[in-house]
Design an enzyme around this catalytic site. Structure first.
Site, PDB file in Angstrom:
ATOM      1  N   GLY A  10     -30.790  -6.812   7.836  1.00  0.00           N
ATOM      2  CA  GLY A  10     -30.763  -6.641   6.598  1.00  0.00           C
ATOM      3  C   GLY A  10     -30.379  -5.867   6.144  1.00  0.00           C
ATOM      4  O   GLY A  10     -30.260  -5.772   4.707  1.00  0.00           O
ATOM      5  N   SER A  11     -30.086  -4.575   6.622  1.00  0.00           N
ATOM      6  CA  SER A  11     -30.202  -4.211   5.869  1.00  0.00           C
ATOM      7  C   SER A  11     -28.456  -4.005   5.787  1.00  0.00           C
ATOM      8  O   SER A  11     -27.830  -4.420   6.472  1.00  0.00           O
ATOM      9  CB  SER A  11     -30.363  -2.168   7.285  1.00  0.00           C
ATOM     10  OG  SER A  11     -29.388  -1.254   6.866  1.00  0.00           O
ATOM     11  N   ALA A  12     -28.093  -3.079   4.446  1.00  0.00           N
ATOM     12  CA  ALA A  12     -26.512  -3.569   4.109  1.00  0.00           C
ATOM     13  C   ALA A  12     -25.705  -2.431   5.084  1.00  0.00           C
ATOM     14  O   ALA A  12     -24.625  -2.598   5.380  1.00  0.00           O
ATOM     15  CB  ALA A  12     -26.331  -3.217   2.800  1.00  0.00           C
ATOM     16  N   ARG A  15     -24.988  -3.822   8.342  1.00  0.00           N
ATOM     17  CA  ARG A  15     -23.829  -4.841   8.959  1.00  0.00           C
ATOM     18  C   ARG A  15     -22.974  -4.740   8.700  1.00  0.00           C
ATOM     19  O   ARG A  15     -21.860  -4.613   8.870  1.00  0.00           O
ATOM     20  CB  ARG A  15     -25.314  -6.427   6.726  1.00  0.00           C
ATOM     21  CG  ARG A  15     -25.921  -6.957   7.553  1.00  0.00           C
ATOM     22  CD  ARG A  15     -26.153  -8.000   6.074  1.00  0.00           C
ATOM     23  NE  ARG A  15     -26.657  -7.312   5.820  1.00  0.00           N
ATOM     24  CZ  ARG A  15     -26.228  -7.081   3.594  1.00  0.00           C
ATOM     25  NH1 ARG A  15     -25.398  -7.798   3.519  1.00  0.00           N
ATOM     26  NH2 ARG A  15     -26.981  -6.342   3.369  1.00  0.00           N
TER      27      ARG A  15
END
Length: 216
Positions: A10-12, A15
């Site tokens: 979920g971490s930008a 990603r």
């Protein structure tokens, strides 16, 4: 040997690294870091990365922290000369400027505004929201007459910024009211290799986390 990427889907920033790996057709050995059980504070992780942050890349025993440094390393080592991180000094300087704008202004202001609400139960701060909107105005200005944030080609700056801006979808920030940002957003979604797999799957997990926390 495949490189190990310690990450949270979920971490930008994580990603952004996944987007870069897909664009370069690199295989990463994904290692989930369970921060709820303090995996990032275990001695073996702290030895790799004393900052105890994700993403952390380990390539042949060499650990690298900070997503933007990881992204640049992947191009410099495995695809030197790639237009994702151009070698021409002025073109590279523009990419670096946009990456610095992302880490120091755009994503930082979003994090300052939104993450206290998600992780600490804070109320929305109008002054912090205004700073996010100011950063989006700047991004919109950078994109005036430009297909991508650093010129005519997709670069690391686009991959880093879209990973962060896509996270805005989980918040009350309407970034699509900025015409150039909206156009750019749709362009990168359509042209970044493996966008759905590398970014949208993790983004869905982040949205689900936000929904769970904010509905408590």
């Amino acid at each position: 040997m495949p490189m190990d990427l310690y990450y949270l889907p979920g971490s930008a920033p994580c990603r952004a690294v996944l987007l870069t790996a897909r664009a370069l057709n690199l295989n990463l050995n994904l290692k989930l870091v369970d921060m709820h059980h303090s995996d990032h504070l275990k001695p073996e992780f702290l030895k790799m990365n004393p900052q105890h942050t994700v993403p952390t890349l380990v390539d042949d025993g060499f650990p690298i922290a900070e997503s933007r440094a990881i992204m640049a390393y992947l191009v410099n080592k495995y695809s030197k000369g790639n237009t994702l991180y151009p070698e021409e000094p002025k073109a590279r300087a523009l990419v670096d400027m946009r990456l610095d704008f992302d880490i120091g202004t755009l994503y930082q202001r979003f994090a300052d505004y939104f993450y206290p609400q998600v992780f600490y139960g804070a109320s929305a701060d109008k002054e912090k929201l205004a700073k996010v909107e100011d950063a989006l105005n700047l991004l919109d200005t950078f994109l005036e007459g430009q297909k991508y944030v650093a010129g005519p080609n997709l670069t690391l700056a686009d991959l880093s910024i879209i990973a962060g801006v896509s996270s805005f979808e989980a918040s009350d920030i309407d970034f699509k009211k900025y015409a150039n940002v909206k156009r750019w957003y749709e362009t990168v979604k359509a042209t970044a290799p493996g966008y759905q797999e590398a970014n949208e799957k993790g983004l869905d997990l982040f949205k689900a986390l936000v929904d769970r926390v904010l509905k408590k």
